[in-house]
Design an enzyme around this catalytic site. Structure first.
Site, short mmCIF file in Angstrom:
data_model
loop_
_atom_site.label_atom_id
_atom_site.label_comp_id
_atom_site.label_asym_id
_atom_site.label_seq_id
_atom_site.Cartn_x
_atom_site.Cartn_y
_atom_site.Cartn_z
N GLU A 160 -23.60 -35.44 -37.18
CA GLU A 160 -24.45 -35.58 -35.99
C GLU A 160 -24.91 -37.02 -35.81
O GLU A 160 -25.05 -37.51 -34.70
CB GLU A 160 -25.66 -34.65 -36.14
CG GLU A 160 -26.62 -34.69 -34.96
CD GLU A 160 -27.90 -33.91 -35.23
OE1 GLU A 160 -28.59 -33.60 -34.25
OE2 GLU A 160 -28.21 -33.63 -36.40
N ASP A 171 -35.98 -36.48 -30.55
CA ASP A 171 -36.97 -35.76 -31.33
C ASP A 171 -36.72 -35.99 -32.82
O ASP A 171 -35.88 -35.33 -33.38
CB ASP A 171 -36.97 -34.26 -30.98
CG ASP A 171 -35.56 -33.67 -30.89
OD1 ASP A 171 -34.55 -34.42 -30.90
OD2 ASP A 171 -35.47 -32.45 -30.80
#
Length: 495
Positions: A460, A276
């Site tokens: 991340e 996403d």
């Protein structure tokens, strides 16, 4: 049953809508994670009474009525420890328990590792890559906890939600449970793992195949689809067609010039993939308003479901369930053929997704093409072609990028994500491309080490092209923690 739990977000819809539209918090996830401190009916009544009064402050009202329980994880740092020692400390700092439900947080029977940053709950596919590092760290108990939590969710919800919050009960994430069992078996050499969780494997499979009996009259039912040739494939899907609570205003604003009636479901279905967002899902390859996830059958999902079918066949054999062993063996054989038929693009000699309405491969070149090699589905010639494509188009100084397009979306160029560094390394090792595997490993690990040396953080995602900067893009800032980066880094360094 967890599924019957009413979402408190629905119960405070008017207040929730006002808070998100007013952008009371910079990160819209804050309000979804909030825990009401009083009965919701009382909060609603108080809000209706107070909101029209002069001097009313919406943020003050929210802070007086909700607890945010340290919504963002703060990482404790003692100077600059060597990176491996820092990760060992992080396992404890990222450990959480949820023995009871609080607000949107689902209860789980065992402790677990959260990703970090804004992500303060159990995530499904993240947890597999976290397990890779736990294996290296010798934390077998936590690996078993993760498997047990997944099994609990599958048994009680029917699937593992995207993450352990009530607003994720409409979708899952890439089905990694069978691979988790493989990893645990690799660690413990205990075959009973497969028989112990046989029922769980069957239930997860039933979730992904739910609706196949109705495909005679329809080309797409939930996560199962039929091609014009009558062959069955799977796609990512979300049961809801509404803005995501955790990105509420973003979705509303993006929908204004969107095409079609199922913009929100297409957005949510892409979230089930974990990607996403990415140009992979966009009809024009550029803009999120053209997102068409529902029209796509994906190479990664179908490869993972092949692994699930193979694992079910193996588990059936261990239990002497001959009929089921034959059933799942046949299903895996058919799916293997379908993966070759629909996802192998002869023109580019690369695996690509399949467009269900255009009856051809999508143009997007992306790193999910690694899955057939990671799982041993490709033949040697296909593997050689994929390896060539990976080396020429995806491998940069800072690791493997996810696509060949730069759109500003976080799952596009120039970002390198931890899961695909492990998939790339293992895929190349599986087919004897050892030099390329080492290059993937070294490029990304050096990037992680550079950022850690400069910032003291494990991120991340990383910028694979410009190794002087930190990655960006997406709906929120790059997060520090970070579960799957920690896990993949330790596992790669061990190999």
């Amino acid at each position: 049953m967890i599924m019957n739990k009413q979402l408190y977000i629905n119960e405070i819809q008017a207040l929730f809508d006002d808070v998100q539209r007013a952008e009371v918090f910079e990160d819209q996830k804050m309000m979804t994670d909030a825990v009401p401190m009083f009965p919701v009916s009382e909060i609603n009544a108080e809000y209706e009474k107070a909101k029209g009064k002069e001097g009313f402050d919406l943020k003050d009202f929210v802070m007086a009525n909700f607890d945010f329980l340290g919504a963002k994880i703060s990482i404790h740092r003692e100077g600059q420890l060597p990176i491996e020692q820092h990760i060992e400390k992080l396992w404890d700092e990222l450990t959480r328990t949820a023995y009871e439900e609080k607000g949107t947080l689902l209860k789980l029977p065992k402790p677990y590792i959260v990703p970090g940053g804004r992500f303060n709950e159990f995530f499904y596919w993240d947890s597999y890559f976290i397990m890779l590092g736990l294996q290296v760290s010798g934390r077998v108990d936590m690996m078993e906890n993760i498997v047990e939590n997944c099994s609990y969710l599958i048994q009680n919800v029917g699937f593992v939600p995207n993450a352990s919050r009530t607003h994720f009960l409409s979708r899952s994430q890439p089905p990694y449970f069978s691979l988790m069992l493989d990893l645990l078996f690799e660690t413990t050499q205990d075959e009973k793992i497969y028989t112990q969780y046989y029922d769980t494997l069957e239930k997860e499979y039933a979730f992904w195949m739910n609706g196949e009996e109705w495909l005679d009259n329809d080309t797409c039912v939930k996560r199962v689809v039929k091609t014009k040739n009558g062959d069955m494939l799977n796609r990512y899907y979300d049961a809801d067609n509404a803005p995501r609570p955790e990105s509420y205003l973003i979705d509303i604003e993006d929908s204004e010039n969107a095409e079609g009636q199922e913009f929100y479901r297409n957005i949510r279905s892409a979230c089930e993939s974990g990607w996403d967002f990415s140009s992979r899902w966009f009809a024009d390859g550029e803009h999120i308003q053209t997102i068409e996830t529902l029209n796509i059958a994906e190479v990664d999902l179908n490869s993972l479901l092949w692994h699930l079918e193979k694992t079910l066949a193996k588990s059936s054999a261990l239990l002497n369930l001959t009929e089921k062993e034959n059933y799942f063996t046949q299903r895996a054989a058919v799916r293997r053929q379908m993966i070759n038929t629909y996802f192998w693009d002869e023109k580019t000699e690369f695996y690509k997704d399949y467009h269900l309405k255009k009856h051809k491969n999508t143009p997007s070149e992306h790193i999910a093409a690694l899955y057939p090699l990671f799982l041993g589905l490709a033949d040697s010639q296909q593997a050689e072609s994929v390896a060539k494509n990976i080396a020429e188009k995806f491998l940069y100084q800072g690791g493997l990028v996810t696509t060949t397009k730069k759109t500003g979306q976080q799952w596009d160029l120039p970002n390198a994500w931890a899961p695909y560094q492990w998939l790339g390394f293992k895929a190349m090792k599986n087919y004897g491309f050892d030099e390329l595997a080492e290059e993937i490993k070294n490029n990304w690990c050096k990037n992680v080490e550079r950022v850690y040396s400069n910032t003291g953080k494990l991120m991340e995602k990383y910028n694979a092209l410009d190794t002087e900067t930190i990655a960006g893009g997406g709906e929120y800032p790059n997060q520090d923690g970070f579960g799957w980066t920690n896990g993949v880094y330790l596992k790669l360094k061990q190999n």
